[in-house]
Design an enzyme around this catalytic site. Structure first.
Site, mmCIF file in Angstrom:
data_model
loop_
_atom_site.group_PDB
_atom_site.id
_atom_site.type_symbol
_atom_site.label_atom_id
_atom_site.label_comp_id
_atom_site.label_asym_id
_atom_site.label_seq_id
_atom_site.Cartn_x
_atom_site.Cartn_y
_atom_site.Cartn_z
ATOM 1 N N PRO A 1 29.909 -23.231 29.420
ATOM 2 C CA PRO A 1 30.445 -24.376 28.737
ATOM 3 C C PRO A 1 29.538 -24.602 27.284
ATOM 4 O O PRO A 1 28.493 -24.993 27.387
ATOM 5 C CB PRO A 1 30.133 -25.547 29.532
ATOM 6 C CG PRO A 1 30.023 -24.974 30.953
ATOM 7 C CD PRO A 1 29.510 -23.835 30.710
ATOM 8 N N GLU A 2 30.207 -24.246 26.191
ATOM 9 C CA GLU A 2 29.358 -24.632 24.985
ATOM 10 C C GLU A 2 30.370 -25.709 24.528
ATOM 11 O O GLU A 2 31.108 -26.100 24.906
ATOM 12 C CB GLU A 2 29.447 -23.404 23.956
ATOM 13 C CG GLU A 2 28.420 -22.532 24.482
ATOM 14 C CD GLU A 2 28.348 -21.110 23.791
ATOM 15 O OE1 GLU A 2 28.364 -21.128 22.556
ATOM 16 O OE2 GLU A 2 27.983 -19.873 24.353
ATOM 17 N N HIS B 1 30.114 -26.971 46.814
ATOM 18 C CA HIS B 1 29.669 -27.517 45.284
ATOM 19 C C HIS B 1 30.313 -28.526 44.779
ATOM 20 O O HIS B 1 30.096 -28.631 43.555
ATOM 21 C CB HIS B 1 29.218 -26.217 44.735
ATOM 22 C CG HIS B 1 28.683 -25.023 45.206
ATOM 23 N ND1 HIS B 1 27.347 -25.556 45.610
ATOM 24 C CD2 HIS B 1 28.798 -23.957 45.283
ATOM 25 C CE1 HIS B 1 26.770 -24.266 46.002
ATOM 26 N NE2 HIS B 1 27.713 -23.187 46.166
ATOM 27 N N ARG C 1 25.334 -23.972 40.380
ATOM 28 C CA ARG C 1 24.089 -23.879 40.122
ATOM 29 C C ARG C 1 23.292 -25.015 39.903
ATOM 30 O O ARG C 1 22.176 -24.902 39.688
ATOM 31 C CB ARG C 1 24.007 -22.760 38.855
ATOM 32 C CG ARG C 1 24.261 -21.499 39.259
ATOM 33 C CD ARG C 1 24.128 -20.390 38.223
ATOM 34 N NE ARG C 1 25.417 -19.433 38.339
ATOM 35 C CZ ARG C 1 25.468 -18.468 37.475
ATOM 36 N NH1 ARG C 1 24.686 -18.300 36.244
ATOM 37 N NH2 ARG C 1 26.483 -17.656 37.758
#
Length: 297
Positions: free
Chosen positions: A2-3, A104, A127
């Site tokens: 994700p940018e 998650h 993560r």
DNA sequence: ACTACTCCCTGCCAGC
DNA sequence: TGCTGGCAGGGAGTAG
């Protein structure tokens, strides 16, 4: 990963589900992501209506009726998905991938809008590089995470002149300078590589070489400003088409498959017309850089 | 002020 | 087949 364009796409994708909805309950399924959740977070948002979804750089901003703002970052692997009703798939909407790894799923917004079925917005982040913090709207722009962010790479503010001001006397590489969020905010490794390729500039070139002694932008600076704006605008448009084409999505909103000119294309022929070069991978500041040594100078 | 490095975390994949 | 190690990456923190 994700940018800025991916975060903007997530914002647009979540807006129909979240804006105007009331948070019946915020379910935190662990005490932290990258940072601990703020003390009393779940209690402080319970019953609040979501007034708007905003974005600054790579941060998603959830504005609540009481002035509180949730600052969300997707980190590297974060994504949102929207689940309707009891979890049954809803045709034409983001649907649930039942097989998805749910261990998650760290944060769940239980939402209700007037006259609508309840729904859930689920944040998944294997993560856990993402985070979710809270601040008051009045303090938002002074928040330590946001206060030092530089220019958004969208629109005309990112001009050749602005680049010249940023890059004057910078001895660091163009790659590192463009990754510096205090100069331009929202670019990450992928779009920096792509913008430099488009501008025909080497990532190893010193940033200060785009500025004249008098502090004026060189033609290279103008090319770079134009390339950055174009790459970002096209990526946002591409995300938008991904949203419209949700039949092909798995319901998650986080990052998308794009085709890149150089990123992650080591040893592939440079796609520029008339260029016979080959994409090379080098490491700069601990990150992979992909570029064509033949046409990027 | 500027620059560059480490660390966090998990999943994936190449190599043995 | 299962293990190991490297890699991915944003940003906070730290050191020079």
């Amino acid at each position: 990963m994700p940018e800025l364009p991916e975060v903007e796409t997530v914002r647009r994708g979540l807006e129909p589900a979240m804006q105007g909805a009331r948070i019946e309950r915020l379910e935190l399924r662990r005490p932290d992501l990258r940072f601990p959740f703020p003390e009393g977070l779940a209690q402080s948002v319970a019953g609040q209506k979501i007034s708007a979804l905003g974005r600054r750089a790579k941060y998603l901003l959830i504005h609540l009726e009481n002035g509180q703002v949730l600052i969300c970052h997707l980190g590297m692997s974060g994504s949102f998905r929207v689940e309707h009703g009891d979890g049954a798939e809803t045709p034409g909407q983001f649907h649930i991938a039942r097989s998805r790894d749910q261990k998650h799923d760290h944060v769940i917004f239980h939402l209700r809008s007037a006259g609508q079925e309840p729904l859930r917005v689920v944040y998944n982040d294997p993560r856990r590089f993402g985070f979710m913090l809270s601040t008051s709207g009045a303090d938002l722009h002074d928040h330590p995470l946001l206060a030092h962010l530089g220019l958004e790479p969208t629109g005309n503010a990112l001009s050749a002149e602005a680049l010249a001001t940023m890059f004057a006397n910078r001895s660091t590489s163009l790659k590192a300078a463009l990754m510096d969020q205090s100069l331009i905010s929202g670019l990450g490794n992928i779009y920096v590589c792509e913008a430099l390729w488009r501008a025909g500039l080497s990532p190893r070139r010193k940033a200060s070489t785009l500025v004249t002694r008098a502090g004026q932008p060189t033609p290279r600076a103008a090319r770079l400003a134009q390339a950055i704006r174009a790459v970002i605008a096209e990526a946002i448009a591409s995300g938008g088409s991904t949203l419209r084409d949700h039949a092909q999505t798995d319901g998650s909103l986080g990052y998308f498959q794009h085709s890149f000119s150089v990123y992650d294309r080591e040893a592939v022929a440079c796609p520029r017309a008339q260029c016979t070069g080959t994409v090379k991978r080098v490491v700069q500041n601990g990150r992979s850089t992909f570029y064509c040594p033949s046409c990027q100078r």
